[in-house]
Design a protein around this motif. Structure first.
Motif, mmCIF file in Angstrom:
data_model
loop_
_atom_site.group_PDB
_atom_site.id
_atom_site.type_symbol
_atom_site.label_atom_id
_atom_site.label_comp_id
_atom_site.label_asym_id
_atom_site.label_seq_id
_atom_site.Cartn_x
_atom_site.Cartn_y
_atom_site.Cartn_z
ATOM 1 N N VAL A 188 31.473 18.254 -24.997
ATOM 2 C CA VAL A 188 32.177 19.494 -24.667
ATOM 3 C C VAL A 188 31.559 20.628 -25.479
ATOM 4 C CG1 VAL A 188 34.432 20.634 -24.655
ATOM 5 C CG2 VAL A 188 34.281 18.150 -24.315
ATOM 6 N N ARG A 189 31.352 21.769 -24.792
ATOM 7 C CA ARG A 189 30.892 22.972 -25.482
ATOM 8 C C ARG A 189 31.924 24.061 -25.235
ATOM 9 N NH1 ARG A 189 27.939 27.512 -24.141
ATOM 10 N NH2 ARG A 189 27.507 26.695 -22.068
ATOM 11 N N VAL A 190 32.445 24.645 -26.325
ATOM 12 C CA VAL A 190 33.440 25.720 -26.228
ATOM 13 C C VAL A 190 32.920 26.959 -26.955
ATOM 14 C CG1 VAL A 190 35.393 24.132 -26.018
ATOM 15 C CG2 VAL A 190 34.746 24.987 -28.261
ATOM 16 N N ARG A 191 33.395 28.096 -26.492
ATOM 17 C CA ARG A 191 33.104 29.368 -27.165
ATOM 18 C C ARG A 191 34.205 30.341 -26.785
ATOM 19 N NH1 ARG A 191 27.633 32.324 -28.119
ATOM 20 N NH2 ARG A 191 28.385 34.272 -28.979
ATOM 21 N N SER A 192 34.812 30.942 -27.791
ATOM 22 C CA SER A 192 35.859 31.929 -27.566
ATOM 23 C C SER A 192 35.307 33.307 -27.899
ATOM 24 C CB SER A 192 37.094 31.572 -28.397
ATOM 25 O OG SER A 192 38.194 32.368 -28.011
ATOM 26 N N VAL A 193 36.070 34.122 -28.572
ATOM 27 C CA VAL A 193 35.676 35.505 -28.860
ATOM 28 C C VAL A 193 34.612 35.579 -29.955
ATOM 29 C CG1 VAL A 193 36.527 37.733 -29.690
ATOM 30 C CG2 VAL A 193 37.892 36.395 -28.100
ATOM 31 N N LEU A 194 34.742 34.756 -30.979
ATOM 32 C CA LEU A 194 33.792 34.806 -32.088
ATOM 33 C C LEU A 194 32.418 34.308 -31.628
ATOM 34 C CD1 LEU A 194 36.089 33.598 -34.989
ATOM 35 C CD2 LEU A 194 35.439 35.934 -34.397
ATOM 36 N N PRO A 195 31.341 34.818 -32.204
ATOM 37 C CA PRO A 195 29.987 34.549 -31.684
ATOM 38 C C PRO A 195 29.394 33.211 -32.137
ATOM 39 C CG PRO A 195 29.851 36.059 -33.519
ATOM 40 C CD PRO A 195 31.321 35.815 -33.271
ATOM 41 N N TYR A 196 30.042 32.127 -31.775
ATOM 42 C CA TYR A 196 29.480 30.810 -32.050
ATOM 43 C C TYR A 196 30.005 29.815 -31.018
ATOM 44 C CZ TYR A 196 34.023 29.983 -34.235
ATOM 45 O OH TYR A 196 35.369 29.876 -34.465
ATOM 46 N N ASP A 197 29.177 28.859 -30.691
ATOM 47 C CA ASP A 197 29.589 27.737 -29.852
ATOM 48 C C ASP A 197 29.979 26.582 -30.759
ATOM 49 O OD1 ASP A 197 28.767 29.229 -27.697
ATOM 50 O OD2 ASP A 197 27.188 27.857 -27.055
ATOM 51 N N MET A 198 30.854 25.743 -30.261
ATOM 52 C CA MET A 198 31.157 24.477 -30.924
ATOM 53 C C MET A 198 30.901 23.389 -29.894
ATOM 54 S SD MET A 198 34.266 25.293 -33.466
ATOM 55 C CE MET A 198 33.783 23.964 -34.495
ATOM 56 N N THR A 199 30.175 22.374 -30.309
ATOM 57 C CA THR A 199 29.858 21.261 -29.424
ATOM 58 C C THR A 199 30.335 19.982 -30.106
ATOM 59 O OG1 THR A 199 27.927 22.444 -28.613
ATOM 60 C CG2 THR A 199 28.001 20.081 -28.194
ATOM 61 N N PHE A 200 30.996 19.154 -29.327
ATOM 62 C CA PHE A 200 31.509 17.905 -29.886
ATOM 63 C C PHE A 200 31.601 16.857 -28.796
ATOM 64 C CE2 PHE A 200 34.885 20.927 -29.027
ATOM 65 C CZ PHE A 200 35.691 20.241 -28.124
ATOM 66 N N THR A 201 31.619 15.623 -29.219
ATOM 67 C CA THR A 201 31.839 14.510 -28.306
ATOM 68 C C THR A 201 33.329 14.201 -28.320
ATOM 69 O OG1 THR A 201 29.639 13.630 -28.733
ATOM 70 C CG2 THR A 201 31.273 12.096 -27.833
ATOM 71 N N ALA A 202 33.893 14.083 -27.142
ATOM 72 C CA ALA A 202 35.312 13.758 -26.982
ATOM 73 C C ALA A 202 35.403 12.361 -26.366
ATOM 74 C CB ALA A 202 35.989 14.795 -26.093
ATOM 75 N N ARG A 203 36.120 11.480 -27.045
ATOM 76 C CA ARG A 203 36.266 10.103 -26.581
ATOM 77 C C ARG A 203 37.747 9.774 -26.427
ATOM 78 N NH1 ARG A 203 37.429 5.719 -29.267
ATOM 79 N NH2 ARG A 203 37.005 6.710 -31.275
ATOM 80 N N GLU A 204 38.101 9.359 -25.247
ATOM 81 C CA GLU A 204 39.492 8.988 -24.982
ATOM 82 C C GLU A 204 39.873 7.768 -25.816
ATOM 83 O OE1 GLU A 204 41.314 6.548 -21.358
ATOM 84 O OE2 GLU A 204 40.552 8.531 -20.756
ATOM 85 N N VAL A 205 41.005 7.872 -26.513
ATOM 86 C CA VAL A 205 41.510 6.720 -27.261
ATOM 87 C C VAL A 205 42.854 6.233 -26.714
ATOM 88 C CG1 VAL A 205 40.250 7.194 -29.385
ATOM 89 C CG2 VAL A 205 42.505 8.182 -29.074
ATOM 90 N N ARG A 206 43.531 7.080 -25.964
ATOM 91 C CA ARG A 206 44.788 6.655 -25.331
ATOM 92 C C ARG A 206 45.008 7.497 -24.083
ATOM 93 N NH1 ARG A 206 50.951 7.128 -27.664
ATOM 94 N NH2 ARG A 206 51.967 6.125 -25.886
ATOM 95 N N ARG A 207 45.267 6.822 -22.992
ATOM 96 C CA ARG A 207 45.649 7.472 -21.735
ATOM 97 C C ARG A 207 46.865 6.717 -21.235
ATOM 98 N NH1 ARG A 207 41.942 9.062 -16.663
ATOM 99 N NH2 ARG A 207 40.575 9.526 -18.418
ATOM 100 N N ASP A 208 48.029 7.370 -21.292
ATOM 101 C CA ASP A 208 49.285 6.720 -20.929
ATOM 102 C C ASP A 208 50.082 7.662 -20.030
ATOM 103 O OD1 ASP A 208 51.769 5.511 -20.759
ATOM 104 O OD2 ASP A 208 51.854 4.993 -22.892
ATOM 105 N N PRO A 209 49.808 7.633 -18.728
ATOM 106 C CA PRO A 209 50.519 8.539 -17.814
ATOM 107 C C PRO A 209 52.035 8.352 -17.844
ATOM 108 C CG PRO A 209 48.661 7.499 -16.707
ATOM 109 C CD PRO A 209 48.818 6.820 -18.033
ATOM 110 N N ALA A 210 52.520 7.132 -18.009
ATOM 111 C CA ALA A 210 53.971 6.895 -18.019
ATOM 112 C C ALA A 210 54.634 7.614 -19.190
ATOM 113 C CB ALA A 210 54.259 5.400 -18.076
ATOM 114 N N ALA A 211 53.968 7.642 -20.340
ATOM 115 C CA ALA A 211 54.502 8.334 -21.517
ATOM 116 C C ALA A 211 54.070 9.797 -21.559
ATOM 117 C CB ALA A 211 54.047 7.628 -22.794
ATOM 118 N N GLY A 212 53.154 10.178 -20.673
ATOM 119 C CA GLY A 212 52.663 11.555 -20.660
ATOM 120 C C GLY A 212 51.756 11.874 -21.837
ATOM 121 N N VAL A 213 51.033 10.875 -22.349
ATOM 122 C CA VAL A 213 50.225 11.065 -23.562
ATOM 123 C C VAL A 213 48.735 10.883 -23.261
ATOM 124 C CG1 VAL A 213 49.729 10.157 -25.867
ATOM 125 C CG2 VAL A 213 52.096 10.345 -25.077
#
Length: 148
Positions: free
Chosen positions: A51-76
């Motif tokens: 994922v690459r994000v950038r808001s108002v400040l002049p820098y990007d942040m890049t990170f790897t996002a890894r799912e550790v829990r997906r629980d639709p019944a609990a909404g988490v």
């Protein structure tokens, strides 16, 4: 105090039932369509992406996002982050009348060298930048949910 450690919380009140909200939040590759600060999401496999994000400040942040829990019944949804940010994100989706509350919690350490050097003088700006990003994300998701 560790100036590079952050704990963020946000609550989004959304005009849709929990199921479509949860489904939108679990499709991270679609975030750039409705959350303008999320510039790019590149899937690596079924549970991991860059994922690459950038808001108002002049820098990007890049990170790897890894799912550790997906629980639709609990909404988490829980995600582990590594890269410019290291830590965890948790979404909790619950009904709220005819709509939904999406609670966001993030606990991270900043690893990007420039931001670590600027941690003390720029901490208020970094926190404000995050608030703006979250406010924009809530508005973008609300608009997106009206079209699906």
């Amino acid at each position: 105090m560790d100036w590079n450690h952050y704990r963020f919380r946000s609550v989004w009140t959304l005009p849709a039932p929990p199921v479509p909200v949860y489904e939108a939040l679990e499709r991270a590759e679609d975030y750039p369509r409705w959350w303008r600060q999320v510039r790019e999401v590149t899937r690596l496999d079924d549970t991991t992406g860059v994922v690459r994000v950038r808001s108002v400040l002049p820098y990007d942040m890049t990170f790897t996002a890894r799912e550790v829990r997906r629980d639709p019944a609990a909404g988490v949804l829980e995600i582990a982050l590594s890269g410019d940010l290291e830590g965890r994100v948790r979404w909790t989706v619950t009904p709220d009348g005819a709509g939904t509350l999406a609670r966001y919690g993030q606990v991270v350490d900043v690893r990007k060298p420039l931001l670590r050097r600027l941690a003390v003088p720029c901490r208020p700006a970094f926190r404000a930048n995050h608030r703006l990003m979250m406010r924009t994300g809530a508005r973008g998701l609300a608009r997106h949910l009206r079209t699906v």
